[in-house]
Write a protein that holds these residues in place. Structure first.
Motif, PDB file in Angstrom:
ATOM      1  N   VAL A 290       0.811  -1.218   0.000  1.00 22.29           N
ATOM      2  CA  VAL A 290       0.000   0.000   0.000  1.00 22.29           C
ATOM      3  C   VAL A 290       0.846   1.270   0.000  1.00 22.29           C
ATOM      4  N   ALA A 291       2.141   1.150  -0.118  1.00 21.70           N
ATOM      5  CA  ALA A 291       3.039   2.303  -0.024  1.00 21.70           C
ATOM      6  C   ALA A 291       2.962   3.225  -1.231  1.00 21.70           C
ATOM      7  N   GLY A 292       2.657   2.696  -2.391  1.00 22.11           N
ATOM      8  CA  GLY A 292       2.559   3.527  -3.592  1.00 22.11           C
ATOM      9  C   GLY A 292       3.899   4.098  -4.003  1.00 22.11           C
ATOM     10  N   SER A 293       3.900   5.357  -4.420  1.00 18.57           N
ATOM     11  CA  SER A 293       5.130   5.979  -4.913  1.00 18.57           C
ATOM     12  C   SER A 293       6.124   6.283  -3.793  1.00 18.57           C
ATOM     13  N   ALA A 294       5.686   6.296  -2.547  1.00 14.11           N
ATOM     14  CA  ALA A 294       6.602   6.510  -1.427  1.00 14.11           C
ATOM     15  C   ALA A 294       7.590   5.362  -1.295  1.00 14.11           C
ATOM     16  N   LEU A 295       7.243   4.226  -1.856  1.00 11.69           N
ATOM     17  CA  LEU A 295       8.126   3.060  -1.805  1.00 11.69           C
ATOM     18  C   LEU A 295       9.441   3.327  -2.535  1.00 11.69           C
ATOM     19  N   ASN A 296       9.403   4.119  -3.589  1.00 12.02           N
ATOM     20  CA  ASN A 296      10.605   4.384  -4.379  1.00 12.02           C
ATOM     21  C   ASN A 296      11.712   5.031  -3.549  1.00 12.02           C
ATOM     22  N   ARG A 297      11.341   5.914  -2.645  1.00  8.53           N
ATOM     23  CA  ARG A 297      12.340   6.604  -1.826  1.00  8.53           C
ATOM     24  C   ARG A 297      12.961   5.692  -0.785  1.00  8.53           C
ATOM     25  N   ARG A 298      12.263   4.672  -0.367  1.00 14.12           N
ATOM     26  CA  ARG A 298      12.737   3.781   0.704  1.00 14.12           C
ATOM     27  C   ARG A 298      13.119   2.389   0.193  1.00 14.12           C
ATOM     28  N   LEU A 299      13.175   2.221  -1.096  1.00 16.93           N
ATOM     29  CA  LEU A 299      13.400   0.898  -1.665  1.00 16.93           C
ATOM     30  C   LEU A 299      14.715   0.276  -1.196  1.00 16.93           C
ATOM     31  N   THR A 300      15.792   1.033  -1.232  1.00 18.56           N
ATOM     32  CA  THR A 300      17.087   0.480  -0.828  1.00 18.56           C
ATOM     33  C   THR A 300      17.126   0.176   0.662  1.00 18.56           C
ATOM     34  N   SER A 301      16.502   1.038   1.475  1.00 23.36           N
ATOM     35  CA  SER A 301      16.534   0.800   2.924  1.00 23.36           C
ATOM     36  C   SER A 301      15.631  -0.355   3.337  1.00 23.36           C
ATOM     37  N   ILE A 302      14.724  -0.771   2.483  1.00 20.51           N
ATOM     38  CA  ILE A 302      13.877  -1.930   2.767  1.00 20.51           C
ATOM     39  C   ILE A 302      14.502  -3.197   2.206  1.00 20.51           C
ATOM     40  N   LEU A 303      15.013  -3.107   0.989  1.00 19.75           N
ATOM     41  CA  LEU A 303      15.526  -4.296   0.315  1.00 19.75           C
ATOM     42  C   LEU A 303      16.828  -4.810   0.932  1.00 19.75           C
ATOM     43  N   ASN A 304      17.727  -3.917   1.320  1.00 20.62           N
ATOM     44  CA  ASN A 304      19.001  -4.348   1.902  1.00 20.62           C
ATOM     45  C   ASN A 304      18.834  -5.234   3.133  1.00 20.62           C
ATOM     46  N   PRO A 305      18.057  -4.834   4.142  1.00 15.05           N
ATOM     47  CA  PRO A 305      17.895  -5.711   5.315  1.00 15.05           C
ATOM     48  C   PRO A 305      17.212  -7.042   4.996  1.00 15.05           C
ATOM     49  N   LEU A 306      16.240  -7.015   4.082  1.00 21.88           N
ATOM     50  CA  LEU A 306      15.572  -8.273   3.731  1.00 21.88           C
ATOM     51  C   LEU A 306      16.546  -9.258   3.096  1.00 21.88           C
ATOM     52  N   VAL A 307      17.400  -8.763   2.230  1.00 26.18           N
ATOM     53  CA  VAL A 307      18.369  -9.646   1.579  1.00 26.18           C
ATOM     54  C   VAL A 307      19.405 -10.139   2.583  1.00 26.18           C
ATOM     55  N   LYS A 308      19.868  -9.265   3.475  1.00 27.33           N
ATOM     56  CA  LYS A 308      20.854  -9.680   4.478  1.00 27.33           C
ATOM     57  C   LYS A 308      20.290 -10.751   5.403  1.00 27.33           C
ATOM     58  N   VAL A 309      19.038 -10.595   5.799  1.00 23.80           N
ATOM     59  CA  VAL A 309      18.404 -11.600   6.665  1.00 23.80           C
ATOM     60  C   VAL A 309      18.256 -12.910   5.918  1.00 23.80           C
ATOM     61  N   SER A 310      17.857 -12.847   4.662  1.00 21.30           N
ATOM     62  CA  SER A 310      17.635 -14.080   3.904  1.00 21.30           C
ATOM     63  C   SER A 310      18.932 -14.820   3.620  1.00 21.30           C
ATOM     64  N   GLU A 311      20.064 -14.128   3.613  1.00 23.00           N
ATOM     65  CA  GLU A 311      21.357 -14.779   3.396  1.00 23.00           C
ATOM     66  C   GLU A 311      21.862 -15.490   4.646  1.00 23.00           C
ATOM     67  N   GLY A 312      21.361 -15.108   5.795  1.00 20.38           N
ATOM     68  CA  GLY A 312      21.826 -15.681   7.050  1.00 20.38           C
ATOM     69  C   GLY A 312      21.209 -17.038   7.348  1.00 20.38           C
ATOM     70  N   ASP A 313      21.626 -17.596   8.455  1.00 20.03           N
ATOM     71  CA  ASP A 313      21.122 -18.891   8.909  1.00 20.03           C
ATOM     72  C   ASP A 313      19.888 -18.645   9.779  1.00 20.03           C
ATOM     73  N   ILE A 314      18.706 -18.787   9.183  1.00 20.68           N
ATOM     74  CA  ILE A 314      17.456 -18.504   9.877  1.00 20.68           C
ATOM     75  C   ILE A 314      16.535 -19.718   9.794  1.00 20.68           C
ATOM     76  N   ASP A 315      15.536 -19.740  10.669  1.00 17.65           N
ATOM     77  CA  ASP A 315      14.610 -20.871  10.661  1.00 17.65           C
ATOM     78  C   ASP A 315      13.652 -20.785   9.462  1.00 17.65           C
ATOM     79  N   GLU A 316      12.964 -21.848   9.221  1.00 20.77           N
ATOM     80  CA  GLU A 316      12.137 -21.975   8.015  1.00 20.77           C
ATOM     81  C   GLU A 316      10.962 -20.999   8.007  1.00 20.77           C
ATOM     82  N   GLU A 317      10.357 -20.764   9.165  1.00 19.76           N
ATOM     83  CA  GLU A 317       9.219 -19.848   9.228  1.00 19.76           C
ATOM     84  C   GLU A 317       9.642 -18.422   8.872  1.00 19.76           C
TER      85      GLU A 317
END
Length: 74
Positions: free
Chosen positions: A15-42
């Motif tokens: 639901v972020a709309g065009s505001a997502l463009n300004r925060r895209l890097t600050s959202i995507l970087n942590p998600l990718v870093k977490v997904s690269e780590g050793d985390i549980d399946e859920e």
């Protein structure tokens, strides 16, 4: 990051709309870093859903350009 945070983020980016463009890097970087780590399946599933929601929410050329520049930078 917790499962709750990942699911909340997945809901917010849809639901972020065009505001997502300004925060895209600050959202995507942590998600990718977490997904690269050793985390549980859920948490892995929740992060994957958040990434899918984020990428499907980019709907204008400015957001696509930001995403492409970020991916090229990696």
């Amino acid at each position: 990051m917790t499962v709750f945070n990942a699911r909340a983020l997945a809901s917010l980016v849809t639901v972020a709309g065009s505001a997502l463009n300004r925060r895209l890097t600050s959202i995507l970087n942590p998600l990718v870093k977490v997904s690269e780590g050793d985390i549980d399946e859920e948490l892995r599933t929740a992060v994957s859903e958040a990434l899918r929601a984020l990428l499907s929410s980019i709907n204008d050329p400015e957001g696509l350009n930001t995403l492409m520049l970020l991916l090229l930078g990696w």
